[in-house]
Scaffold this motif. Structure first.
Motif, PDB file in Angstrom:
ATOM      1  N   GLY A 131      41.439  44.856  57.035  1.00  0.00           N
ATOM      2  CA  GLY A 131      40.534  45.679  57.025  1.00  0.00           C
ATOM      3  C   GLY A 131      39.112  45.678  56.471  1.00  0.00           C
ATOM      4  O   GLY A 131      38.398  46.443  56.200  1.00  0.00           O
ATOM      5  N   GLN A 132      38.775  44.380  56.332  1.00  0.00           N
ATOM      6  CA  GLN A 132      37.466  44.020  55.992  1.00  0.00           C
ATOM      7  C   GLN A 132      36.590  42.690  56.839  1.00  0.00           C
ATOM      8  O   GLN A 132      37.434  42.123  57.435  1.00  0.00           O
ATOM      9  CB  GLN A 132      37.821  43.228  54.574  1.00  0.00           C
ATOM     10  CG  GLN A 132      37.996  44.276  53.431  1.00  0.00           C
ATOM     11  CD  GLN A 132      38.088  43.682  52.020  1.00  0.00           C
ATOM     12  OE1 GLN A 132      39.328  42.754  51.598  1.00  0.00           O
ATOM     13  NE2 GLN A 132      37.008  43.974  51.271  1.00  0.00           N
ATOM     14  N   ARG A 133      35.618  43.004  56.859  1.00  0.00           N
ATOM     15  CA  ARG A 133      34.737  42.138  57.657  1.00  0.00           C
ATOM     16  C   ARG A 133      33.335  41.966  56.976  1.00  0.00           C
ATOM     17  O   ARG A 133      32.724  42.879  56.473  1.00  0.00           O
ATOM     18  CB  ARG A 133      34.676  42.221  58.993  1.00  0.00           C
ATOM     19  CG  ARG A 133      33.598  43.301  59.878  1.00  0.00           C
ATOM     20  CD  ARG A 133      33.982  44.619  59.436  1.00  0.00           C
ATOM     21  NE  ARG A 133      35.258  45.141  59.527  1.00  0.00           N
ATOM     22  CZ  ARG A 133      35.566  46.362  59.139  1.00  0.00           C
ATOM     23  NH1 ARG A 133      34.926  46.861  58.145  1.00  0.00           N
ATOM     24  NH2 ARG A 133      37.061  46.621  59.119  1.00  0.00           N
ATOM     25  N   GLY A 134      32.672  40.948  56.986  1.00  0.00           N
ATOM     26  CA  GLY A 134      31.309  40.901  56.490  1.00  0.00           C
ATOM     27  C   GLY A 134      31.256  39.634  55.516  1.00  0.00           C
ATOM     28  O   GLY A 134      32.106  38.594  55.701  1.00  0.00           O
ATOM     29  N   THR A 135      30.291  39.598  54.370  1.00  0.00           N
ATOM     30  CA  THR A 135      30.112  38.802  53.558  1.00  0.00           C
ATOM     31  C   THR A 135      30.763  38.986  52.224  1.00  0.00           C
ATOM     32  O   THR A 135      30.356  39.938  51.502  1.00  0.00           O
ATOM     33  CB  THR A 135      28.622  38.449  53.347  1.00  0.00           C
ATOM     34  OG1 THR A 135      28.072  38.140  54.711  1.00  0.00           O
ATOM     35  CG2 THR A 135      28.247  37.169  52.491  1.00  0.00           C
ATOM     36  N   LEU A 136      31.429  38.244  51.824  1.00  0.00           N
ATOM     37  CA  LEU A 136      32.001  38.159  50.276  1.00  0.00           C
ATOM     38  C   LEU A 136      31.840  36.763  49.566  1.00  0.00           C
ATOM     39  O   LEU A 136      30.899  35.912  50.274  1.00  0.00           O
ATOM     40  CB  LEU A 136      33.303  38.649  50.178  1.00  0.00           C
ATOM     41  CG  LEU A 136      33.644  40.190  50.700  1.00  0.00           C
ATOM     42  CD1 LEU A 136      35.195  40.382  50.785  1.00  0.00           C
ATOM     43  CD2 LEU A 136      32.873  41.069  49.792  1.00  0.00           C
ATOM     44  N   TRP A 137      32.456  36.536  48.691  1.00  0.00           N
ATOM     45  CA  TRP A 137      32.215  35.088  48.094  1.00  0.00           C
ATOM     46  C   TRP A 137      33.513  34.817  47.175  1.00  0.00           C
ATOM     47  O   TRP A 137      34.172  35.595  46.700  1.00  0.00           O
ATOM     48  CB  TRP A 137      30.831  35.027  47.367  1.00  0.00           C
ATOM     49  CG  TRP A 137      30.473  35.733  46.026  1.00  0.00           C
ATOM     50  CD1 TRP A 137      30.726  37.193  46.133  1.00  0.00           C
ATOM     51  CD2 TRP A 137      30.090  35.428  44.786  1.00  0.00           C
ATOM     52  NE1 TRP A 137      30.099  37.605  44.733  1.00  0.00           N
ATOM     53  CE2 TRP A 137      29.856  36.650  43.940  1.00  0.00           C
ATOM     54  CE3 TRP A 137      29.969  34.109  44.231  1.00  0.00           C
ATOM     55  CZ2 TRP A 137      29.579  36.625  42.728  1.00  0.00           C
ATOM     56  CZ3 TRP A 137      29.670  34.097  42.991  1.00  0.00           C
ATOM     57  CH2 TRP A 137      29.428  35.301  42.079  1.00  0.00           C
ATOM     58  N   TRP A 138      33.645  33.473  46.611  1.00  0.00           N
ATOM     59  CA  TRP A 138      34.498  33.078  45.758  1.00  0.00           C
ATOM     60  C   TRP A 138      33.887  32.502  44.344  1.00  0.00           C
ATOM     61  O   TRP A 138      32.620  31.785  44.634  1.00  0.00           O
ATOM     62  CB  TRP A 138      35.426  32.270  46.264  1.00  0.00           C
ATOM     63  CG  TRP A 138      34.752  30.706  46.838  1.00  0.00           C
ATOM     64  CD1 TRP A 138      34.689  30.680  48.151  1.00  0.00           C
ATOM     65  CD2 TRP A 138      34.318  29.815  46.324  1.00  0.00           C
ATOM     66  NE1 TRP A 138      34.027  29.581  48.348  1.00  0.00           N
ATOM     67  CE2 TRP A 138      34.082  28.737  47.283  1.00  0.00           C
ATOM     68  CE3 TRP A 138      34.876  29.356  44.793  1.00  0.00           C
ATOM     69  CZ2 TRP A 138      33.610  27.500  46.672  1.00  0.00           C
ATOM     70  CZ3 TRP A 138      34.385  28.105  44.458  1.00  0.00           C
ATOM     71  CH2 TRP A 138      33.911  27.231  45.439  1.00  0.00           C
ATOM     72  N   HIS A 139      34.399  32.647  43.455  1.00  0.00           N
ATOM     73  CA  HIS A 139      34.031  31.959  42.135  1.00  0.00           C
ATOM     74  C   HIS A 139      34.901  31.886  41.064  1.00  0.00           C
ATOM     75  O   HIS A 139      36.051  32.310  41.065  1.00  0.00           O
ATOM     76  CB  HIS A 139      32.660  32.600  41.561  1.00  0.00           C
ATOM     77  CG  HIS A 139      33.082  34.036  41.192  1.00  0.00           C
ATOM     78  ND1 HIS A 139      33.491  34.282  39.904  1.00  0.00           N
ATOM     79  CD2 HIS A 139      32.822  35.173  41.793  1.00  0.00           C
ATOM     80  CE1 HIS A 139      33.685  35.735  39.835  1.00  0.00           C
ATOM     81  NE2 HIS A 139      33.165  36.228  40.823  1.00  0.00           N
ATOM     82  N   ALA A 140      34.650  30.582  40.154  1.00  0.00           N
ATOM     83  CA  ALA A 140      35.566  30.572  39.260  1.00  0.00           C
ATOM     84  C   ALA A 140      35.738  31.682  38.268  1.00  0.00           C
ATOM     85  O   ALA A 140      34.476  32.544  38.078  1.00  0.00           O
ATOM     86  CB  ALA A 140      35.144  29.364  38.340  1.00  0.00           C
ATOM     87  N   HIS A 141      36.714  32.084  37.539  1.00  0.00           N
ATOM     88  CA  HIS A 141      36.838  33.363  36.675  1.00  0.00           C
ATOM     89  C   HIS A 141      37.396  32.777  35.256  1.00  0.00           C
ATOM     90  O   HIS A 141      38.379  33.665  34.792  1.00  0.00           O
ATOM     91  CB  HIS A 141      37.601  34.422  37.214  1.00  0.00           C
ATOM     92  CG  HIS A 141      37.283  35.892  37.239  1.00  0.00           C
ATOM     93  ND1 HIS A 141      37.075  36.546  35.916  1.00  0.00           N
ATOM     94  CD2 HIS A 141      36.791  36.767  38.143  1.00  0.00           C
ATOM     95  CE1 HIS A 141      36.530  37.401  36.015  1.00  0.00           C
ATOM     96  NE2 HIS A 141      36.195  37.877  37.293  1.00  0.00           N
ATOM     97  N   VAL A 142      36.828  31.991  34.746  1.00  0.00           N
ATOM     98  CA  VAL A 142      37.301  31.404  33.267  1.00  0.00           C
ATOM     99  C   VAL A 142      35.902  31.343  32.852  1.00  0.00           C
ATOM    100  O   VAL A 142      35.370  30.577  33.370  1.00  0.00           O
ATOM    101  CB  VAL A 142      38.160  30.266  33.322  1.00  0.00           C
ATOM    102  CG1 VAL A 142      38.372  29.796  31.993  1.00  0.00           C
ATOM    103  CG2 VAL A 142      39.323  30.200  34.370  1.00  0.00           C
TER     104      VAL A 142
END
Length: 531
Positions: A73-84
């Motif tokens: 149920g999602q569409r569009g712009t997201l992003w990924w990144h390190a989480h440390v």
């Protein structure tokens, strides 16, 4: 520097709504690594959310882990990144979620789509910078430049060659997918002599509106339509970003610029900035707001409204089961004996939610919750209101000390939540972009001063409030959000200014399993990293 597949920024992930993603992360560096898929709902798949010691132990050197999740149920712009720690300074990239096959955008189909990701560049190792700051108790050194798609642009020394160039055709509509991956700064962004139409934030469609300038906080995304001029202009245009700053701390007040160039009728080879005048091309620069223009910030965020159409409804919780008031802001910890500290009055800087500065556990909270072995790992008694109320935005109290602990807020499945996040003036009022993992929420109200439940709640927008995953708590003010806790697991909530997260401005929610099979957290994968 640490990168993914040798790329900076990292690789773009393109998927469709409904796709299942399997992403293998192999750690070839000395640092512990984990990757967060920022804004992905992770329905019952909290094991793939990524924040280290919250939903997983980090991936250690030489180890690998497969992130396995479905985009629902999602569409569009997201992003990924390190989480440390501060590794996300170089470990980040775009996630582009296309609509299902046959589905169209609720705005004119663009000629082309372009991801534009803002970052911060440090000449020194960011890990060394935050490590030194945490040891000394003072503020960390600021970045040396901002970047657009990894490039700092011509306004810094010796970097004219490292300029992002966007080449466009006249008379076309482009979709710019904007992402703020900067560590510690909200940014104003503008393109000289062009108007931007905002059509989406945080992968949620909004009622379109025009703006010369966009405000985007770390963690946030915005999709904007750019209509190019009907005829080839004899000019080049700066696209520039610089910080919106409200706190008292030091910050990088520089401006990053890229070049928007129209493709020439006759092809001319790429040239440097110094050549532009020779070609008699005028160079236009945008007028960005002042660094502390809170009036612009407020006005901009007030324009954001959910589309709330039949196809894309805004399902705002109308009734609320639980109400919370969280103060967010800075504070101090005592300086350890036999040590000199560089925080206020010889203390160490800290930050807190409801005066609890979050102590990172040494094992993953989600595993402790799932196995029923949370005793000694975390306390399930996070305060629902500040333990000692005060005039939050007036003269700050003399005592700036915070408490420290690993406290979580426990919610039964399907609890509807209203959360007021209140800024405090302790060590200076400041805007805090708060990000909630595992959920979108509706921003039903915001204002300045202390939240007044009698007066302010009456003005909440329960019809078409903007839906997002990261929201700025206004400097010297408050923001009200509502969400439905329909996703079992342990979900991190933290300030997306990385320095404040490092100081403890973070907490987590535990959402219990529901009664039905499809309301329960799935078991952990076999390759889940160990601490």
């Amino acid at each position: 520097m640490v990168t993914v597949n040798g790329k900076f920024p990292g690789p773009r992930i393109v998927a469709r709504e409904g796709d299942r993603l399997l992403i293998e992360v192999v750690n070839h560096v000395q640092n512990n690594i984990s990757i967060h898929w920022h804004g992905i709902r992770q329905l019952r798949s909290g094991w793939a959310d990524g924040p280290a010691y919250i939903t997983q132990c980090p991936i250690q050197t030489g180890q690998r882990y497969v992130y396995n999740y479905t985009i629902v149920g999602q569409r569009g712009t997201l992003w990924w990144h390190a989480h440390v720690s501060w590794l996300r300074s170089t470990l980040y990239g775009p996630i582009v979620i296309l609509p299902k096959p046959g589905a169209s955008y609720p705005f004119p189909k663009p000629h082309k789509e372009v991801p534009i990701i803002f970052g911060e560049w440090f000449n020194a190792d960011p890990e060394a910078i935050i490590s030194q700051a945490l040891q000394s108790g003072g503020g960390p050194n600021v970045s040396d430049a901002y970047t657009i798609n990894g490039l700092p642009g011509p306004l810094y020394n010796c970097s004219a060659k490292d300029t992002y160039r966007l080449k466009l055709k006249p008379g076309k509509t482009y979709l710019l997918r904007l992402i703020n991956a900067a560590l510690n700064d909200e940014l104003f962004f503008s393109i000289a002599n062009h108007t931007l139409t905002v059509v989406e934030v945080d992968a949620i469609y909004v009622k379109p509106f025009d703006s010369e300038t966009i405000l985007i906080a770390p963690g946030q995304t915005s999709n904007v339509l750019l209509k190019t001029k009907p005829h080839y202009p004899n000019a080049t245009f700066f696209m520039s970003a610089r910080p919106y700053v409200t706190g008292l701390g030091t910050f990088d007040n520089s401006t990053v610029a890229g070049l928007l160039e129209y493709e020439r009728p006759h092809r001319i080879h790429q040239q440097s900035i110094t050549d532009l005048s020779a070609d008699k091309l005028a160079l236009f620069k945008p007028n960005l707001p002042q660094l502390n223009d809170t009036a612009f910030a407020t006005n901009f965020s007030n324009k954001l409204r959910s589309l709330n159409s039949a196809e894309f409804p805004a399902n705002v919780p109308q009734e609320v089961d639980r109400r919370f008031l969280f103060t967010v802001g800075l504070g101090t910890n005592p300086c350890p004996e036999n040590q000199t500290c560089q925080g206020p009055n010889g203390t160490m800087f800290a930050a807190s939610v409801n005066n609890v500065s979050f102590t990172m556990p040494t094992e993953a909270l989600l595993q402790a919750h799932y196995t029923g072995q949370s005793s000694g790992v975390y306390s399930p008694y996070f305060p629902i209101i500040p333990l000692s109320p005060f005039n939050y935005t007036g003269n700050p109290p003399n005592n700036t000390m915070v408490s420290n602990g690993t406290k979580l807020m426990v919610l039964p499945f399907n609890t509807s939540v209203e959360l007021i996040m209140q800024d405090t003036s302790i060590l200076g009022a400041e805007s805090h972009p708060l990000h909630l993992h595992g959920f979108n929420f509706f921003v039903v109200g915001q204002g300045f001063g202390n939240f007044d439940p009698n007066k302010d709640a009456a003005n909440f927008n329960l019809v078409d409030p903007v839906e997002r995953n990261t929201v700025g708590v206004p400097s010297g003010g408050w923001v009200a959000i509502r969400f439905l806790a329909d996703n079992p697991g342990v979900w991190f909530m933290h300030c997306h200014l990385e320095v404040h997260t490092s100081w403890g401005l973070k907490m987590a929610w535990v959402v219990l399993d529901g009664k039905l099979p499809n309301q329960k957290l799935l078991p952990p994968p076999a390759d889940l990293p160990k601490c």
